[in-house]
Design an enzyme around this catalytic site. Sequence first.
Site, PDB file in Angstrom:
ATOM      1  N   CYS A 101       0.831  -1.307   0.011  1.00 32.97           N
ATOM      2  CA  CYS A 101      -0.014   0.084   0.142  1.00 32.97           C
ATOM      3  C   CYS A 101       0.846   1.230   0.245  1.00 32.97           C
ATOM      4  O   CYS A 101       1.509   1.480  -0.877  1.00 32.97           O
ATOM      5  CB  CYS A 101      -0.945  -0.017   1.206  1.00 32.97           C
ATOM      6  SG  CYS A 101      -2.250   1.334   0.979  1.00 32.97           S
ATOM      7  N   HIS A 209      -3.749  -4.793  -0.552  1.00 28.98           N
ATOM      8  CA  HIS A 209      -3.480  -5.321   0.625  1.00 28.98           C
ATOM      9  C   HIS A 209      -3.561  -6.703   0.597  1.00 28.98           C
ATOM     10  O   HIS A 209      -4.587  -7.273   0.658  1.00 28.98           O
ATOM     11  CB  HIS A 209      -4.314  -4.834   1.733  1.00 28.98           C
ATOM     12  CG  HIS A 209      -4.026  -3.363   2.307  1.00 28.98           C
ATOM     13  ND1 HIS A 209      -3.126  -2.984   3.352  1.00 28.98           N
ATOM     14  CD2 HIS A 209      -4.748  -2.281   2.022  1.00 28.98           C
ATOM     15  CE1 HIS A 209      -3.169  -1.614   3.471  1.00 28.98           C
ATOM     16  NE2 HIS A 209      -3.945  -1.395   2.922  1.00 28.98           N
ATOM     17  N   GLU A 211      -2.704  -8.985   2.648  1.00 30.86           N
ATOM     18  CA  GLU A 211      -3.079  -9.563   3.931  1.00 30.86           C
ATOM     19  C   GLU A 211      -4.317  -9.456   4.234  1.00 30.86           C
ATOM     20  O   GLU A 211      -5.073 -10.008   5.012  1.00 30.86           O
ATOM     21  CB  GLU A 211      -2.263  -8.946   4.864  1.00 30.86           C
ATOM     22  CG  GLU A 211      -2.854  -7.470   5.422  1.00 30.86           C
ATOM     23  CD  GLU A 211      -2.215  -6.481   4.621  1.00 30.86           C
ATOM     24  OE1 GLU A 211      -2.455  -5.159   4.824  1.00 30.86           O
ATOM     25  OE2 GLU A 211      -1.833  -6.656   3.553  1.00 30.86           O
TER      26      GLU A 211
END
Length: 228
Positions: A101, A209, A211
Amino acid sequence: MSRDGRVAALLDGADGLSADAKQVVVLDYGSGNVHSAVKALERSGAGVTLSRDPELVMAADGLVVPGVGAFDAVVTGLTEIRGDELIDRRLAGGLPVLGICVGEQVMFERGIERGIEAAGLGQWPGTVRQLEAERLPHMGWNTVEAAPGSRLFAGVEHERFYFVHSYAATEWTLTGRTPASQPKVTWAEHGERFIAAVENGPLSATQFHPEKSGEAGIRLLRNWIESL
């Protein structure tokens, strides 16, 4: 001592680390959302520790640079712990780094956000600016146009990834000296085309992202870990 031995010695005994796993440090410089990155990397098969210790950062197989918030604040946080120097040293030695990011955005030369222009880390030429889109932030799931031959996106080229941002780099000008050294640039679109990911030698980064991107994100992180 070999580098592998040094890694094991420095990271031995850290919570959650497996002796057989690739060892990844998530750079701890005050950015938010680091714990979700740690958990996702662990799910992807890495031994992970959150640290700003220079020895640990340099000894790890991979370094992850997360980023949440304003461009200039992330650059300030990194420079306060000399993270910019550590990233430079790793890349100069061919040691892998992954930005996420705003951790991708700050790799560019500069960012312009709410009228404030700030210098980035200068790993890549270009400017990060506000997207020209009817609705901002760009928040939610989006597809990407994966670069041909991408290792990061192997097996997930057609999956969707989770984005939360209003700013991005929209141009890429860096070229390699040979066809084999050409950076692999992945694109996405929200109002206009923007850079969603880059693979450039030891430096990789994603605007989205991983994750927060479910199984596709875990697979992408696993692809990066397996390349270390």
